[in-house]
Each structure stands twice: as structure tokens, then as C-alpha cells.
Design a protein around this motif. Structure first.
Motif, PDB file in Angstrom:
ATOM      1  N   GLN A 195       0.830  -1.202   0.000  1.00 27.79           N
ATOM      2  CA  GLN A 195       0.000   0.000   0.000  1.00 27.79           C
ATOM      3  C   GLN A 195       0.868   1.257   0.000  1.00 27.79           C
ATOM      4  O   GLN A 195       0.348   2.371   0.001  1.00 27.79           O
ATOM      5  CB  GLN A 195      -0.911  -0.012   1.245  1.00 27.79           C
ATOM      6  CG  GLN A 195      -1.952   1.078   1.284  1.00 27.79           C
ATOM      7  CD  GLN A 195      -3.023   0.939   0.226  1.00 27.79           C
ATOM      8  OE1 GLN A 195      -3.907   0.097   0.300  1.00 27.79           O
ATOM      9  NE2 GLN A 195      -2.945   1.774  -0.790  1.00 27.79           N
ATOM     10  N   LEU A 215       2.938   2.306   2.355  1.00 27.44           N
ATOM     11  CA  LEU A 215       3.047   2.978   3.647  1.00 27.44           C
ATOM     12  C   LEU A 215       4.369   2.693   4.331  1.00 27.44           C
ATOM     13  O   LEU A 215       4.730   3.360   5.296  1.00 27.44           O
ATOM     14  CB  LEU A 215       1.902   2.512   4.567  1.00 27.44           C
ATOM     15  CG  LEU A 215       0.504   2.935   4.137  1.00 27.44           C
ATOM     16  CD1 LEU A 215      -0.535   2.224   4.977  1.00 27.44           C
ATOM     17  CD2 LEU A 215       0.348   4.434   4.286  1.00 27.44           C
ATOM     18  N   PHE A 273      -8.766  -2.214   7.091  1.00 33.39           N
ATOM     19  CA  PHE A 273      -7.943  -2.471   8.265  1.00 33.39           C
ATOM     20  C   PHE A 273      -8.664  -3.305   9.307  1.00 33.39           C
ATOM     21  O   PHE A 273      -9.873  -3.463   9.283  1.00 33.39           O
ATOM     22  CB  PHE A 273      -7.484  -1.147   8.893  1.00 33.39           C
ATOM     23  CG  PHE A 273      -6.541  -0.376   8.028  1.00 33.39           C
ATOM     24  CD1 PHE A 273      -7.018   0.596   7.164  1.00 33.39           C
ATOM     25  CD2 PHE A 273      -5.189  -0.620   8.056  1.00 33.39           C
ATOM     26  CE1 PHE A 273      -6.152   1.307   6.354  1.00 33.39           C
ATOM     27  CE2 PHE A 273      -4.317   0.084   7.249  1.00 33.39           C
ATOM     28  CZ  PHE A 273      -4.801   1.051   6.396  1.00 33.39           C
ATOM     29  N   GLY A 285     -11.004   1.742  15.326  1.00 35.97           N
ATOM     30  CA  GLY A 285      -9.933   2.733  15.207  1.00 35.97           C
ATOM     31  C   GLY A 285      -9.701   3.220  13.801  1.00 35.97           C
ATOM     32  O   GLY A 285      -9.048   4.234  13.598  1.00 35.97           O
ATOM     33  N   SER A 286     -10.239   2.524  12.798  1.00 32.74           N
ATOM     34  CA  SER A 286      -9.847   2.887  11.439  1.00 32.74           C
ATOM     35  C   SER A 286     -10.703   4.005  10.851  1.00 32.74           C
ATOM     36  O   SER A 286     -10.457   4.449   9.738  1.00 32.74           O
ATOM     37  CB  SER A 286      -9.888   1.653  10.534  1.00 32.74           C
ATOM     38  OG  SER A 286     -11.208   1.185  10.431  1.00 32.74           O
ATOM     39  N   LEU A 291      -5.214   4.220  13.961  1.00 35.30           N
ATOM     40  CA  LEU A 291      -5.335   3.556  12.668  1.00 35.30           C
ATOM     41  C   LEU A 291      -5.929   4.449  11.595  1.00 35.30           C
ATOM     42  O   LEU A 291      -5.573   4.326  10.422  1.00 35.30           O
ATOM     43  CB  LEU A 291      -6.191   2.296  12.838  1.00 35.30           C
ATOM     44  CG  LEU A 291      -5.969   1.175  11.839  1.00 35.30           C
ATOM     45  CD1 LEU A 291      -4.509   0.882  11.670  1.00 35.30           C
ATOM     46  CD2 LEU A 291      -6.720  -0.049  12.318  1.00 35.30           C
ATOM     47  N   TYR A 292      -6.809   5.384  11.968  1.00 32.19           N
ATOM     48  CA  TYR A 292      -7.443   6.135  10.892  1.00 32.19           C
ATOM     49  C   TYR A 292      -6.486   7.129  10.252  1.00 32.19           C
ATOM     50  O   TYR A 292      -6.722   7.581   9.131  1.00 32.19           O
ATOM     51  CB  TYR A 292      -8.725   6.828  11.362  1.00 32.19           C
ATOM     52  CG  TYR A 292      -8.557   7.852  12.442  1.00 32.19           C
ATOM     53  CD1 TYR A 292      -8.764   7.503  13.768  1.00 32.19           C
ATOM     54  CD2 TYR A 292      -8.217   9.162  12.142  1.00 32.19           C
ATOM     55  CE1 TYR A 292      -8.620   8.422  14.768  1.00 32.19           C
ATOM     56  CE2 TYR A 292      -8.071  10.087  13.142  1.00 32.19           C
ATOM     57  CZ  TYR A 292      -8.269   9.725  14.454  1.00 32.19           C
ATOM     58  OH  TYR A 292      -8.127  10.637  15.444  1.00 32.19           O
ATOM     59  N   THR A 317      -3.330   6.189   9.600  1.00 34.30           N
ATOM     60  CA  THR A 317      -2.711   5.289   8.616  1.00 34.30           C
ATOM     61  C   THR A 317      -3.645   5.109   7.428  1.00 34.30           C
ATOM     62  O   THR A 317      -3.216   5.121   6.276  1.00 34.30           O
ATOM     63  CB  THR A 317      -2.444   3.916   9.246  1.00 34.30           C
ATOM     64  OG1 THR A 317      -1.811   4.096  10.507  1.00 34.30           O
ATOM     65  CG2 THR A 317      -1.563   3.081   8.348  1.00 34.30           C
ATOM     66  N   ALA A 318      -4.939   4.944   7.725  1.00 33.73           N
ATOM     67  CA  ALA A 318      -5.901   4.773   6.643  1.00 33.73           C
ATOM     68  C   ALA A 318      -5.920   6.004   5.748  1.00 33.73           C
ATOM     69  O   ALA A 318      -5.967   5.885   4.519  1.00 33.73           O
ATOM     70  CB  ALA A 318      -7.295   4.514   7.224  1.00 33.73           C
ATOM     71  N   ALA A 319      -5.854   7.179   6.364  1.00 33.74           N
ATOM     72  CA  ALA A 319      -5.867   8.411   5.570  1.00 33.74           C
ATOM     73  C   ALA A 319      -4.631   8.478   4.673  1.00 33.74           C
ATOM     74  O   ALA A 319      -4.705   8.886   3.518  1.00 33.74           O
ATOM     75  CB  ALA A 319      -5.919   9.628   6.494  1.00 33.74           C
ATOM     76  N   ARG A 320      -3.486   8.054   5.216  1.00 33.71           N
ATOM     77  CA  ARG A 320      -2.286   8.079   4.387  1.00 33.71           C
ATOM     78  C   ARG A 320      -2.420   7.095   3.236  1.00 33.71           C
ATOM     79  O   ARG A 320      -1.950   7.363   2.128  1.00 33.71           O
ATOM     80  CB  ARG A 320      -1.062   7.719   5.229  1.00 33.71           C
ATOM     81  CG  ARG A 320      -0.757   8.770   6.277  1.00 33.71           C
ATOM     82  CD  ARG A 320       0.495   8.440   7.049  1.00 33.71           C
ATOM     83  NE  ARG A 320       1.671   8.653   6.245  1.00 33.71           N
ATOM     84  CZ  ARG A 320       2.725   7.843   6.236  1.00 33.71           C
ATOM     85  NH1 ARG A 320       2.733   6.769   6.986  1.00 33.71           N
ATOM     86  NH2 ARG A 320       3.766   8.111   5.493  1.00 33.71           N
ATOM     87  N   SER A 321      -3.084   5.968   3.512  1.00 35.66           N
ATOM     88  CA  SER A 321      -3.172   4.971   2.452  1.00 35.66           C
ATOM     89  C   SER A 321      -4.065   5.446   1.320  1.00 35.66           C
ATOM     90  O   SER A 321      -3.925   4.986   0.195  1.00 35.66           O
ATOM     91  CB  SER A 321      -3.680   3.640   2.999  1.00 35.66           C
ATOM     92  OG  SER A 321      -5.066   3.696   3.230  1.00 35.66           O
TER      93      SER A 321
END
Lengths: 283, 644, 313
Positions: A58, A60, A94, A99-100, B180-181, B183-187
Motif C-alpha cells: 500500500q 506505507l 484495516f 480505530g480505522s 489507525l485512521y 494510517t488509513a488516511a495516508r493509504s
């Protein structure tokens, strides 16, 4: 339908910088491939490197050596623009449903963010329509768009996370322990949803999990990771443990079966293997 | 609604809904006061009755009167006017300090916390230095370069104080960035700037507001101090600090002079402090365990003496070690929520009873209620252990039972032990608490305990700290701790959920071995049916706060007698063959507040009929040891006349 | 552990450099200087220039600083430009009152804050709210105002304590304490509240940790859980807060010394600043910084002892 796999990972090496400059090798020489429309399961325990591989694909996490290619083009993820381009092809669902999602933003805002960044030419009405469509497809009412994450249950939030991942029509979706935190009754719902979406949209999945039984239900092929290395690669229908590596067998045997009779046998086997292993290391 | 059935979560959610009035009121008063002061000072030119420098020696040192509402000073100048004008340099100083401190601190904290690495380290060292600089440098700045210049002095003060803001903002930023969100935003391809503005900054707003108030209070105190020393404005211009100093000088001849400026200063600092305090409310106190005596009898609505005798008589008749009857668990207070009700079961000596269910079912709440481990829970019913109803014991009596008779292990092995003490010390303390052992004997016995839980190289592990060992080993240590008092019953709350599957297998094996060796009974909470099959002699299925099925493990697996248990088997990937689509149960488990008055599973059940919605079903006894089911169609299900 | 302490020592040395340099810079860059003070307003430019040359004030700032630094590192802090008294003597003769005041304040604030914080954490309800209120009031009312109030009530009206001034320890503990009671209370009031608040918050946090639940569930003695385990966990953030409060105390001590007429280095600081007596200003700045450095290092040592992650990893 091209011959070339959608995702090609070749001799991937990923190192982390630990404390006091020590490097820790999270992934070592892992190669795998996923064709269009196919699901590859990536199985391993904690520390196996499976999540790291997902993050690297991805964009990251930085790659130390080896290559990751989407449709033949190497994945470059040094800038936000690179990541944005990659996100057009690859998205991640995720693990943590709580948390996502940004707790302070509405579901609609979160979905819109993912959509607009890939299709900036859409006007407001089209965006709203697309979002409503996706929410409906994952089994949530369109009115959800104005609500906040905390108003939804774990299973519902995971549906939202799926909606966010597919709204921009990616070709590969990385499911990073996407059902591990869900209850049994909800897990089946989400797995079924993922399988339906795959048939409808022809997406490929990289299904990362620690649960060998779950992955056998969804994957076409399974790669088993042990401490950063590839221990085994199996086809889904391959349920004959005799052809598996020792580690894969141990992993399989370690998951308790919901059947007392079978489980008694399995435990006996496990204890025997453990004793042999101990005798082996002592010698 | 999310169904988090942990008692503290439900209790605090209820508390939040009833936020107390006094807090809001004091904040409102503080804001009103500050607004009034700022307005008055800002409009001094318009509203002050006199020019602040107007002297009139003939009316010096007068007490308040119609002409001079707050009296006059030694030179006959009107005190009220001097206070109004004097507020200008003072409040200006405060404003500058706050803007500089919060501005620099927040931006640096955001940048450092988000970017991390060397950049963050450099910023941290600078912040460290700034935080340690003595006030004298501020004094020097005022005098040295710009005499009597409040702006520069307070600007420098703001710079020094920014380090404290930097620390706090950096900490919060790092916490949020780890979520985590982000990280999700970066993805999804968002740039760092976009992430900072859209996702990080909004979350920090409240925090920064609070810090700004606190800095404001300290800054006001400081600028007043500077004024007292005569460092902020050139006389005869007034500032609040210099007015206090003047008042001090004339304390003997006119004690009133010092009062108005002091009062204004104190009230304003208080107001700023209150604003800073409001959002920082700490949970009121350490939770203490309530005694359940009065509560239990009242809730059950039965005569205490009669019920106790009945229950005890019944318990004595059966060979059970633990008899749980009609246990109900509610959160405290008048708006208490019922989490679990009507739970009854038995545990015999040496037996492992599993409490099985999904999250929100109430299994963990029930297990923890047996020895009243949650202070925010009120437990009613009876829990008879070895002839004594635990719910009638008060806290100190219960303490003699815990550890010595009934022990506990929880889910997260890494936080089960005190991270600041070595393992040997903690085990030795457990041993000395429950057995009569001297220090040396306890330390030696601690090592024996580690060996009993099959930890290799026990002497070395004993000397380590908890963070130095792996999760699996930590769980073994936690088990050793629980066994120190040689208990008869162990309550295990999802002990292997956080462990890798191979480690789980080993730890479960250990528990089985220990159980056999010591004749230990267990109440084992889990959501994993494989673990139930592995470890439990009897299985009690819970759903939405009540028992829906129970029986010997072999019986329950051989013939599920409730649609919920039966449906779960169809959705379990461990049981279904590869290629078969997993059958899923639609909907989700109802939250405590949303439980229907009829069968709680009806709305998700594929076998539901109108009769199911007529009333709440009771538990039906079935043939077999402790066999029961809460479904009115259980007989049809068992005879396979219907299928889920 | 050693590495950790060495790092802290390094930062402390850096701090001393920065402070001494900044102080030097600030005083040197200001308009007007000691020459005026010495010669008065009617001095001729030639006379001023001559004085400046004698005092080496005409050289570039960096050179002046280098000279000062060189001398200071070998223990020579120069002499007052006004009185000619060696800086070490000037500071030395006035340091005992300041150290006494600060030390007693730290002890009182620390002990009282600890007790109040723990009581507030354990009892809750009114006790907790009182602790919070005390914290608020303590911060709100500037210490010197409290000092004024105390003087008026206890020294003037009731005559329980002396009006101000100082009695050296060598002349008897009783008098030494008596003269410091009011100033210490005035200075400590602000900090007690802050410390108590932090102790309370940290204790409530610590008592809510998972291991406390596990220990309680397994029958550990209540006293041990609270005072041996929770308190140690809580001490970490409390130590951090104490370090920060110290810097504030230094500033406050300057004011308190003024109010109570205590002949400490606070007065020396203000005086030498006004007079631009550079060597004395430098000396005082270095002393204040040394106090901060020593105390922080002490706190770091305690922190390292309490927290195994620092010493073991």
C-alpha cells in the motif's frame, strides 16, 4: 484478460530501524503474485511480517530490497502523490473497526475523501449518489452518511471500512485482518459480503490473517509466513496436511476445533509434536 | 450502538449523559467575568471617570465615595480609573504571552509529533532547555533591551512557556498519529499537510483551548509580579502590578488601597484557571468496591433471612463448590443499566465450566461479579462458595477469599503485572500475602512457582521485569501469581485471546495440566468454541445478558438445543468444509437498553414464530447433566423436526 | 542508566552555556551601561570611554564572553563593577537564605502535595474537590500577595512570627525556622496545589491500571497495592511536575525575598540587573541555573531508579 499477474512481489526485503540503530529484518526474500480476480491468503502469527507486507504494497512502508509491481509497474511510494496514484489501484480494509474511522467525521465525509481524491472531476450530486450506492451495497441505509462512527456496531463499522475501500473502484483490496476482531456471527456476514463483491467487481484480494481456517474459506491460494520468510504456499483445495511444511502443520494443529472428540485427537497430536520438537532442540 | 458490555464503559457512558450542572455554571461565570473585564479595560478611555494621571493631593488616600467609587491613592488619583487603564498593559502582556506560547508550542508540537525522528529530537532538546531557563532572563530582557516594555518581556515569557505546550501537544499528536485512521488516511493518498489540517488539528482544539487558559492564568500572575517589582511600566503610568506595589507601600496608612487591584487580579486569574480546569476533570476517585449486602436483598425483593437459609441448604445438599443463583448485575446509581440477569449455574470441585458467548453477551461481567471485581457493578442474587454466600461478605472479608480460595487471570498478560517491579518480588508478595512465609522462603518458593508453570530457566526469568518477557511467558507468570494462594477455583477471563495460536495451545495445555494436578475448578470465559471443546467440561452459552443454553460440553456439541448455538456452528469456518458458503446470522446482538421484552434472539432467529414474541421465555430443563435451553422450540430442534 | 545520566549531564552543561551566553548578550546589547552608573550623568564622553576601556567593555561581545567563560571555567567569576567585591563573595554571602527558602519550600510543597493528593485520590467526593479548589486558589493568588496577607495577619497583628529578615542556621534552628515560616508558606501555596492535583490524577490513573485489578482480584493487601505499587507508578509524572514547578519557584522566590526582606540572591539579581553590573548578573544567572540543574539531575536519578526501563534497556 492479461497473462501478467496484477500484483507481483519479488524477493521482498524490509528492514526496520530499531532502538540504538539496530536493524530488524521484518521480511526476508518473500515472493508472491496475485492474478486479477484472485484471492491470496497471507497467513502468519505475530511477528511473521504479514502486516508489513500489506503496508509495503500500500506504499506505507519503505522497501529495503526487492520489488513490488502492479501491472508490471514498480510501486513507488515516496511522496503523497505516489501514494495517491497507488490508491487508485490498491486499497486496504484495516483490522480495527473501532480505530480505522476518524471518530470526529461523519461516514459520508470519510467516504467522500477517498472518492474525491481519485475522481476529483465528480460533482456533488454524483459523489452523493456514489456514496449512497456503496453504503447500500454493503448493507447500510443511505442515512448512515450523516452519522458518526460511534453510532455503529463493530460489524457495521467494518462494512463502512469496506465501502470506503471499494468506493474508488480499486483492483486490489488488502484485507488486513479484516474479520479478526469480529464476533463469529458477524464474521460470516462480512466474509460473505467480501466474496460477493469480488464476484461482482472482479477485484483481487490479499487476505491477511492469523486464522488458517478462515483463510481456507476465502482464498484461492495461501502463503504461510514464518518470521518474515515464506514457509509454504498452498492451493486452497489442498487440505492434505502431509504435503505441508512442518510449520504450517503446527499452525494448523494449534487452532482448536469446535468438536470435543476431534479436538482431543488434535491436542494429543500437538503435544506429541511439541515433545518431539523439545527433544530435537535439546539434542 | 456499540455493545461494549464492560461495566466501567456502561457506567461511564451513563455518567456522561448526566453531566453535573455546577461545572457548566462555573465555566459560564468565568467567561462572563473575563468578558466584562476585557470590555471594561478596552473601553477605559470611554468609561473611566477620570484621567489616570490626574493628581489631586487634597483628596489623597480616600476611601470609596460617590466621586471616587474605589477611593484615591497617595497622589489623589482615582483608583478605579487607574485600574481600568492599568489593565491595558497588563492584559496586553497576558495576550502576547498566550499567543506566543500557544502559537509556537502548538505548531512545534504538531510538527515534531507528526514528523518524528531527528527533527523531533532536536525540538525536544530545545524545549528542554527553554523549560529550564530561569526567570531572571525575563527580567533582563525587560531591562536590558527594551526598558519598561511589557510586550517584549511577556513575549519572551511566552517563548519559555511554549516548551510546556510543546510537550503536551506533541504527546497528543503522537498518540493520534498512532491511531489507525491516520494510517488509513495516508493509504488513500492524502498528503501530510492535508492530514494535519483535516484529521489532527480538529482533535487538538479542545486541548489547546485548555492550555491557553492555564497559560493565561500563569502569565497574568507573572506580569503582575513584574509590575510589583516595578519592571513593566514607567511610572506614573499604572499597571495592575504596580498598583499592588503602591498599595503595599501604603499598607499602614491606608490598607484599602491594596484591596481593589488585588481582588480584580485574583478573580481574573481564578476565572482563567476555572476555564482551564473544566475540561480537565479527573474521574472523581479511585473506585472502591461496594458491599452488596443491602442491595442484593432489596433487588431480589425476597426476605433476606429466608432466602439465605434456602440457598445455603440447597448448596449444602449438592456437592458443588460454587453455586450461583439468580445473579443479576447492574451498573450503579438510579439510572443503572441491567447488564446480566437471572444467571444460575454450578461449578463442582475440579470441574471446568465455560461461559461462552460473543462480545456484549455478559459472560465477562458475570465472571467478574462472582468476587465483585468491578466497583461500578451492583450484584444481586447469591454466590455460594464452600457454604458461604460471597455477596453477603463485606470488602475486607471478601479479600480473604480472593487469591486464597478464588483466584483470577485476565486477558492481557502484559498488563497483569506491575511493570516497575521484578517478577520474583511480585510472586513473593503474593506468596507472603496468602501463606506464612519469610522473605527468603517466599523468594525461593517464587522460583518453584515459575517451575510449576513450566517456565524454563526459572531463576533467570525471576529476576526479569515484565516487559522483558514475551506474552506467552507473561501469561504463565500471571497464572503462577494466581496459584500462589493455592486456590480451589480459578476465574479465567479470556486468558488466551491475546496470544498467538501456538502459544495459546501451550497455555491451555498448561491450564489443563495444572487443573488435573491440583484439582482446580475453573470458570473459563471465552468466545472461541474450539477452546471450549479443548478445555471445558461444561459449556454455558450466554446471549444478551442471559443464559440461553447449558450442558456438558459433549452434549452441547453433539446436539445444540438453541437456534443461536446451532446457527453459530453453521457460520464457524473451523467446522464448515472449504467451498461451502458460511451461513451468517443477520443483524447483531442488542445493547442492554434495546433488549426486547420477548425472546432476545427472536429478531435474528430463522425459526422465529409469533409465540416467540409473546413473552420472555424461561430456561427449560432438558435430560442430561445440567442441560437446559431457553427456546420454546427446543424439543423440535433436538428431534431435528426443524433446522436453522 | 549511566548512558542516560551522561546524556542528562550533557544537556545540563549545554543549558549552562546557553544561559550564560544569553544573559551576557542581553546585558551587553542594552543601551547604556555600567560606566554611566559609576560616573554619574555628568560624565564626559572621554571619561566614559576611559572607564569602558579599563573594564574591557569596548571589545566585541563575543570576545568579552570568551574572556568571561575562560575565567569562569577556572573558577574566577570576576568582581562587581560597582563595588569591586568578588562575585563569588557577593553571591556566597547571600546564598544561604535563598537555598534555605527554596529547600524548605520544596520539602513542604512536596510533602503536603503528596499527602493531599493521595487523600484526594482515595477518598474522593468532598476531599477531592477541596484538593482541586486548593490547587486553583494556590495558582490564582500570586505568592507575594499571600505573603503580604500573612505578614499583616501573623506578623503585625498577632506577632507570632518576625516581620521579615533572616536568621542564619548557625545561630540556632529555632530562629531559623521561625523567620522562614511565613515566606515558605507564601511561596509553597502555589506549588502545593499543583503537586496535589498531579498526585491525585496520577494516583487515580495508577489505581485504574490493569495490574491493580489483577492484584486486587488475587487478594493482595490493600495497603501494599496503594502505597507500594500504585504510588510508585504515580511517582513518574509527579517527578516531572516537580521539576517544572522548581523553575517557577525560583521566579517566585525573587518576589518573596522582596516582600519579606530576606537578604538572598533574589535582591542581588534585581539590583545588579538595574545597575547593569555584568559580572554579578552572570554570577547570579549561573547560580540559579546550577540550582535547576542539580535538582533536575537529582530528579532524573530518582526517575531512573524507579523506572527499570531506563536502567535495564
Amino acid at each position: 484478460m492479461s497473462d501478467r499477474p496484477l500484483l507481483e512481489v519479488e524477493d521482498l526485503v524490509i528492514d526496520y530501524r530499531g532502538k540504538r540503530g539496530r536493524t530488524f529484518r521484518a521480511v526476508e526474500n518473500v515472493s508472491l503474485a496475485i492474478r486479477q480476480g484472485e484471492t491470496l491468503g497471507l497467513v502468519g502469527e505475530s511477528g511473521s511480517g504479514k502486516t508489513t507486507i500489506g503496508r509495503a504494497i500500500q506504499g506505507l512502508v519503505a522497501i529495503t530490497a526487492g520489488s513490488v509491481r502492479i501491472d508490471g509497474t514498480p510501486v513507488v511510494a515516496r511522496s503523497a502523490r505516489d501514494r495517491r496514484r497507488l490508491a487508485g489501484d490498491v486499497q486496504t480494509v484495516f483490522q480495527d473497526p473501532f480505530g480505522s474511522l476518524n471518530p470526529a467525521r461523519s461516514i459520508g465525509a470519510t467516504l467522500e475523501e477517498s472518492l474525491i481524491i481519485q475522481e476529483p472531476q465528480l460533482n456533488r450530486r454524483d459523489v452523493a449518489r456514489r456514496i449512497a450506492g456503496e453504503l447500500d451495497r454493503v448493507g447500510l441505509p443511505a442515512s448512515s452518511a450523516t452519522r458518526l462512527p460511534r453510532e455503529f456496531s463493530g460489524g457495521q463499522r467494518q462494512r463502512i471500512a469496506i465501502a470506503r475501500a471499494i468506493v474508488a473502484r480499486p483492483r486490489l483490496v488488502i484485507c488486513d485482518e479484516a474479520v479478526s476482531a469480529l464476533d463469529l456471527s458477524i464474521q460470516a456476514q462480512i466474509l460473505n459480503l467480501l466474496m460477493e463483491l469480488q464476484v461482482e467487481r472482479g477485484m483481487s484480494y490479499l487476505f491477511i490473517t492469523h486464522d488458517l481456517s478462515v483463510v481456507q474459506h476465502v482464498a484461492d491460494r495461501i502463503a504461510v509466513l514464518q518470521r518474515g520468510r515464506l514457509a509454504d504456499e498452498l492451493a486452497a483445495g489442498d487440505t492434505d496436511p502431509a504435503r505441508w511444511s512442518t510449520y504450517t502443520r503446527k499452525l494448523f494443529d494449534a487452532a482448536p476445533i469446535p468438536d470435543p472428540v476431534l479436538q482431543r485427537e488434535r491436542r494429543a497430536t500437538f503435544e506429541r509434536v511439541l515433545r518431539e520438537e523439545r527433544a530435537h532442540t535439546a539434542a | 450502538m456499540t455493545v461494549d458490555l464492560s461495566v466501567t464503559a456502561v457506567a461511564s457512558a451513563a455518567r456522561r449523559r448526566r453531566r453535573p450542572g455546577p461545572v457548566r455554571v462555573s465555566a459560564a461565570i468565568a467567561v462572563a467575568w473575563l468578558a466584562a473585564v476585557v470590555l471594561a479595560v478596552g473601553l477605559a478611555a470611554l468609561i473611566a471617570p477620570y484621567d489616570p494621571l490626574d493628581q489631586d493631593i487634597s483628596s489623597a488616600l480616600q476611601l470609596p465615595s460617590i466621586q471616587h467609587l474605589l477611593g484615591t491613592d497617595a497622589l489623589g488619583r482615582d483608583l478605579l480609573s487607574r485600574i481600568l487603564y492599568g489593565g491595558q498593559p497588563t492584559l496586553l502582556g497576558v495576550l502576547i504571552a498566550v499567543v506566543v506560547a500557544v502559537g509556537i508550542g502548538s505548531i512545534a508540537g504538531l510538527a515534531g509529533g507528526y514528523v518524528g525522528g531527528a527533527f523531533d529530537r532536536v525540538l525536544s532538546v530545545i524545549a528542554d532547555l527553554l523549560m529550564s531557563l530561569p526567570l531572571i532572563l525575563v527580567l533582563l530582557a525587560v531591562f536590558a533591551i527594551f526598558p519598561n516594555n511589557v510586550a517584549v518581556a511577556m513575549g519572551l515569557f511566552g517563548l519559555f512557556t511554549s516548551s510546556a505546550i510543546y510537550r503536551i501537544v506533541r504527546g497528543a499528536t503522537m498518540t493520534i498519529t498512532g491511531e489507525l485512521y491516520i494510517t488509513a488516511a495516508r493509504s488513500t493518498g492524502l498528503s501530510d499537510v492535508q492530514i494535519i489540517f483535516r484529521h489532527l488539528a480538529p482533535r487538538l482544539g479542545g486541548l489547546i483551548r485548555v492550555q491557553a487558559s492555564v497559560i493565561g492564568a500563569i502569565a497574568l500572575s507573572t506580569v503582575v509580579g513584574l509590575g510589583f517589582l516595578g519592571l513593566d511600566v514607567a511610572p506614573p503610568n499604572p499597571s495592575w502590578g504596580s498598583l499592588v506595589s503602591e498599595g503595599f507601600q501604603y499598607l499602614a496608612s491606608n490598607p484599602w488601597l491594596i484591596v481593589p487591584p488585588t481582588v480584580i487580579i485574583v478573580l481574573t486569574i481564578l476565572a482563567l484557571g476555572v476555564l482551564g480546569d473544566v475540561a480537565q476533570s479527573v474521574p472523581n476517585r479511585v473506585r472502591r468496591q461496594p458491599s452488596a449486602v443491602a442491595g442484593s436483598a432489596a433487588s431480589v425483593g425476597v426476605d433476606v433471612a429466608a432466602a439465605a437459609d434456602d440457598v445455603l441448604a440447597a448448596a449444602e445438599a449438592s456437592p458443588a463448590l460454587l453455586t450461583v443463583r439468580d445473579v443479576t448485575v447492574r451498573t450503579t446509581g438510579p439510572a443503572g443499566v441491567t447488564l446480566v440477569e437471572g444467571v444460575s449455574f454450578e461449578v463442582r470441585a475440579g470441574e471446568v465450566v465455560g461461559l461462552v458467548g460473543e462480545s456484549g453477551a455478559g459472560k465477562s461481567v458475570t465472571a467478574r461479579a462472582l468476587t465483585r471485581l468491578d466497583a461500578s457493578a451492583v450484584v444481586a442474587g447469591s454466590v455460594v462458595f464452600d457454604g458461604v454466600d460471597l455477596l453477603t461478605l463485606d470488602e475486607s472479608e471478601l479479600r480473604t477469599v480472593r487469591g486464597k480460595q478464588i483466584a483470577f487471570i485476565g486477558q492481557d498478560p502484559m498488563s497483569a503485572l506491575d511493570p516497575l517491579f521484578r517478577i520474583q518480588g511480585q510472586l513473593a508478595e503474593a506468596l507472603r500475602t496468602h501463606r506464612r512465609l519469610g522473605r527468603a522462603a517466599a523468594k525461593a518458593e517464587a522460583i518453584e512457582l515459575l517451575r510449576a508453570v513450566r517456565i524454563p530457566d526459572a531463576e533467570n526469568v525471576a529476576k526479569k521485569y515484565p516487559f522483558e518477557i514475551s506474552g506467552g511467558m507473561a501469561q504463565r507468570v500471571a497464572i503462577a501469581l494466581a496459584l500462589a494462594g493455592e486456590p480451589r477455583l480459578l476465574i479465567a477471563d479470556e486468558p488466551t485471546t491475546a496470544l498467538d495460536v501456538t502459544v495459546q495451545m501451550e497455555v491451555l495445555g498448561l491450564l489443563k495440566t495444572l487443573q488435573r494436578e491440583r484439582g482446580l475448578a475453573m470458570v473459563f470465559v471465552t468466545h472461541d468454541w474450539g477452546v471450549v471443546a479443548d478445555v471445558c467440561d461444561r459449556a454455558i452459552t450466554m446471549y444478551a445478558g442471559e443464559i440461553v443454553e447449558s450442558g456438558r460440553t459433549d452434549d452441547v456439541f453433539a446436539l445444540p438445543s438453541h437456534p443461536y448455538t446451532a446457527s453459530l456452528r453453521l457460520s464457524d469456518p473451523h467446522l464448515q468444509a472449504v467451498g461451502v458458503q458460511l451461513k451468517s446470522i443477520p443483524g447483531s446482538l442488542p445493547a442492554p437498553a434495546d433488549r426486547p421484552s420477548y425472546c432476545r434472539f427472536a429478531d435474528r432467529c430463522s425459526l422465529v414464530t409469533d409465540a416467540c414474541r409473546a413473552e420472555h421465555p424461561d430456561l427449560i430443563r432438558l435430560p442430561g447433566d445440567g442441560r437446559s435451553s431457553r427456546c420454546i422450540r427446543t424439543l423440535e430442534l433436538r428431534e431435528e423436526k426443524i433446522h436453522v | 542508566m549511566i548512558v542516560f545520566l551522561l546524556k542528562r549531564l550533557g544537556v545540563s552543561a549545554l543549558l549552562l552555556f546557553v544561559v550564560s551566553f544569553m544573559t551576557f548578550l542581553l546585558v551587553s546589547l542594552s543601551p547604556g551601561d555600567v560606566a554611566y552608573t559609576l560616573l554619574g550623568a555628568y560624565a564626559t564622553p572621554e571619561q566614559l570611554a576611559a572607564v569602558r576601556e579599563t573594564l574591557h567593555l569596548d571589545q566585541p561581545v563575543l570576545v568579552q564572553y570568551a574572556n568571561w567563560l575562560g575565567a569562569a571555567l577556572s573558577g574566577d567569576f570576576g568582581s562587581s563593577l560597582i563595588t569591586g567585591q568578588p562575585v563569588m563573595d557577593a553571591v556566597g554571602s547571600r546564598i544561604e537564605p535563598t537555598i534555605s527558602l527554596l529547600a524548605l519550600t520544596v520539602v513542604v510543597a512536596g510533602a503536603a502535595g503528596l499527602v493531599l493528593g493521595v487523600v484526594g485520590a482515595l477518598k474522593g467526593g468532598i476531599a477531592a474537590r477541596s484538593v482541586d479548589a486548593l490547587g486553583l486558589v494556590g495558582v490564582a493568588v500570586p505568592g507575594f500577595l499571600v505573603g503580604l496577607l500573612l505578614i499583616v495577619v501573623f506578623a503585625v497583628d498577632l506577632r507570632w512570627f518576625p516581620f521579615g529578615g533572616y536568621a542564619p542556621l548557625s545561630q540556632g534552628v529555632g530562629e531559623w525556622v521561625a523567620v522562614l515560616v511565613l515566606p515558605v508558606i507564601a511561596l509553597a501555596i502555589g506549588s502545593i496545589g499543583l503537586v496535589a492535583k498531579q498526585v491525585r490524577a496520577s494516583m487515580v490513573d495508577a489505581m485504574g491500571s490493569e495490574f491493580v485489578r489483577t492484584f486486587t482480584a488475587n487478594g493482595f493487601a490493600r495497603g501494599s497495592i496503594v502505597y507500594k505499587h500504585a504510588l510508585r507508578t504515580a511517582s513518574v509524572p509527579v517527578l516531572a511536575v516537580m521539576g517544572v514547578t522548581l523553575v517557577g519557584l525560583l521566579g517566585g522566590s525573587v518576589l518573596i525575598e522582596q516582600v519579606f526582606g530576606i537578604p538572598g540572591i533574589g535582591g542581588l539579581a534585581v539590583q545588579s540587573t538595574i545597575q547593569k553590573d555584568l559580572p554579578v548578573v552572570q554570577g547570579v544567572a549561573v547560580v540559579y541555573t546550577l540550582i535547576i540543574v542539580v535538582v533536575n539531575l537529582g530528579l532524573d536519578v530518582v526517575f531512573a531508579l524507579v523506572n527499570p526501563k531506563v536502567s535495564v534497556r
